[in-house]
Design a protein around this motif. Structure first.
Motif, PDB file in Angstrom:
ATOM      1  N   SER A  81      63.549  48.697  -9.469  1.00 44.10           N
ATOM      2  CA  SER A  81      63.980  48.581 -10.347  1.00 44.10           C
ATOM      3  C   SER A  81      63.661  46.834 -10.990  1.00 44.10           C
ATOM      4  N   SER A  88      59.522  45.125 -23.608  1.00 40.65           N
ATOM      5  CA  SER A  88      60.665  44.644 -22.858  1.00 40.65           C
ATOM      6  C   SER A  88      61.458  46.206 -23.234  1.00 40.65           C
ATOM      7  N   ALA A  89      61.109  47.520 -23.878  1.00 38.74           N
ATOM      8  CA  ALA A  89      61.827  48.453 -22.849  1.00 38.74           C
ATOM      9  C   ALA A  89      61.623  48.983 -21.332  1.00 38.74           C
ATOM     10  N   LEU A  90      60.643  48.317 -21.389  1.00 32.59           N
ATOM     11  CA  LEU A  90      60.322  48.683 -19.378  1.00 32.59           C
ATOM     12  C   LEU A  90      61.275  48.274 -18.498  1.00 32.59           C
ATOM     13  N   PHE A  91      61.454  46.695 -19.231  1.00 34.63           N
ATOM     14  CA  PHE A  91      62.472  45.392 -18.900  1.00 34.63           C
ATOM     15  C   PHE A  91      63.719  45.993 -18.783  1.00 34.63           C
ATOM     16  N   CYS A  92      64.596  46.356 -20.312  1.00 30.44           N
ATOM     17  CA  CYS A  92      65.841  46.744 -19.942  1.00 30.44           C
ATOM     18  C   CYS A  92      65.674  48.300 -19.254  1.00 30.44           C
ATOM     19  N   ILE A  93      65.096  48.730 -18.957  1.00 27.52           N
ATOM     20  CA  ILE A  93      65.050  50.276 -18.286  1.00 27.52           C
ATOM     21  C   ILE A  93      65.379  49.610 -16.701  1.00 27.52           C
ATOM     22  N   MET A 139      52.624  42.971 -17.265  1.00 25.74           N
ATOM     23  CA  MET A 139      52.267  43.875 -18.576  1.00 25.74           C
ATOM     24  C   MET A 139      51.840  43.126 -19.725  1.00 25.74           C
ATOM     25  N   PHE A 181      56.804  45.133 -27.173  1.00 25.17           N
ATOM     26  CA  PHE A 181      58.256  46.435 -27.329  1.00 25.17           C
ATOM     27  C   PHE A 181      58.436  47.126 -25.951  1.00 25.17           C
ATOM     28  N   PHE A 182      56.374  47.585 -25.548  1.00 23.51           N
ATOM     29  CA  PHE A 182      56.505  48.370 -24.399  1.00 23.51           C
ATOM     30  C   PHE A 182      57.569  47.144 -23.188  1.00 23.51           C
ATOM     31  N   LEU A 195      59.599  43.503 -13.047  1.00 25.78           N
ATOM     32  CA  LEU A 195      58.384  42.339 -12.482  1.00 25.78           C
ATOM     33  C   LEU A 195      57.262  42.953 -12.984  1.00 25.78           C
ATOM     34  N   ASN A 196      56.915  44.632 -12.956  1.00 23.07           N
ATOM     35  CA  ASN A 196      56.045  44.788 -13.784  1.00 23.07           C
ATOM     36  C   ASN A 196      55.981  44.357 -14.995  1.00 23.07           C
ATOM     37  N   ILE A 246      60.217  47.058 -11.654  1.00 25.98           N
ATOM     38  CA  ILE A 246      59.681  48.027 -12.734  1.00 25.98           C
ATOM     39  C   ILE A 246      60.208  46.309 -14.016  1.00 25.98           C
ATOM     40  N   VAL A 264      66.610  46.894 -15.969  1.00 26.60           N
ATOM     41  CA  VAL A 264      67.849  46.639 -15.826  1.00 26.60           C
ATOM     42  C   VAL A 264      69.107  47.002 -16.039  1.00 26.60           C
TER      43      VAL A 264
END
Lengths: 106, 170
Positions: A40, A18-23, A50, A15-16, A45-46, A43, A25
């Protein structure tokens, strides 16, 4: 076994990440400064890194961490070339706004 | 202790990632991005991936961020130089990102993830010794190809950055 792995379900890491990935996007889609768009992408990639490390630690398998190592290498090369392109765009157009780059727009 | 640290680092990383996207000043964005990288490094340490934690600091917080800051200083961007995206586009973008998150979370929350096995768990996999062994045996070819990639990237960056005669140099 580390305390985190024993106590935190793997889902939380998913969840963490995917939240970073969507931010990331949302950042790519909303900003027009090419540099921020680039950040972005970093972010995103990171977030993937993770997730790779979380899975590899939970399974105690080395391959995931080697993959992260390669992702970091590719990211470093990508940043060098990408920033060179941004500098060149700025030199020609006096702007890093992605809206200015519409020569290839249909 | 480590569990609280997990929640704290996750919250901090998410918030600073949001600040990267929404802050007006590009320099602030870079500084928040460094904070994101440090939070992720903390996560790596909590997960016993010490080597990658150090590499993350050296490569991301060190090299890549210096490159970003250098380019921002070099371009001398004014704070209000950025054109605003039209509100409709922004709305659509946020909806798209939210839907993506919703779909990923709703799909994966039903999945029963593998849990770590107490027996046969090797807590040393993130150390240099083990990673190096795997990297130089199983992944030797990709490792060597990465050096070619770096050479190409280096030549490409120098070629792109070179100033040529004439008005436009595309």
């Amino acid at each position: 076994m580390p305390e985190v792995i024993a106590n935190i379900p793997l889902n939380y890491y998913i969840f963490f990440a995917s939240a970073l990935f969507c931010i990331g996007v949302v950042g790519v889609l909303t900003r027009r400064n090419a540099l921020i768009v680039f950040m972005s992408v970093e972010i995103m990639l990171n977030a993937v890194n993770m997730l790779f490390i979380a899975f590899s630690s939970y399974k105690s398998d080395t391959s995931g961490q080697v993959f992260v190592f390669f992702i970091m290498a590719v990211a470093a090369a990508e940043v060098a070339v990408g920033l060179a392109i941004i500098v060149m765009i700025y030199r020609n157009l006096r702007s890093v706004d992605t809206g200015v780059l519409n020569n290839l727009k249909w | 202790m480590a569990v609280q640290l997990f929640y704290f680092l996750s919250a901090l990383a998410t918030l600073s990632a949001l600040m990267v996207v929404f802050s007006r000043n590009p320099v602030h964005s870079v500084l928040y991005l460094i904070l994101v990288f440090f939070c992720l490094t903390g996560h790596y340490i909590l997960l016993n991936a010490q080597f990658l934690a150090i590499v993350n600091i050296i490569v991301y917080a060190g090299a890549i961020m210096v490159l970003f800051l250098f380019v921002i200083m070099f371009l001398n961007l004014r704070k209000d130089a950025e054109q605003k995206q039209p509100p409709l586009m922004k709305f659509i973008a946020v909806i798209t990102g939210g839907l993506l998150l919703l779909i990923i979370v709703s799909v994966l929350s039903k999945v029963d993830m593998i849990q770590a096995q107490k027996t046969g768990f090797n807590s040393q996999i993130g150390l240099v010794e083990n990673l190096g062994k795997v990297l130089y045996t199983e992944y030797l070819l990709p490792f060597e190809l990465a050096s070619v990639l770096f050479l190409v990237a280096m030549v490409g960056a120098v070629m792109l950055g070179k100033r040529e005669a004439g008005e436009r140099h595309f």
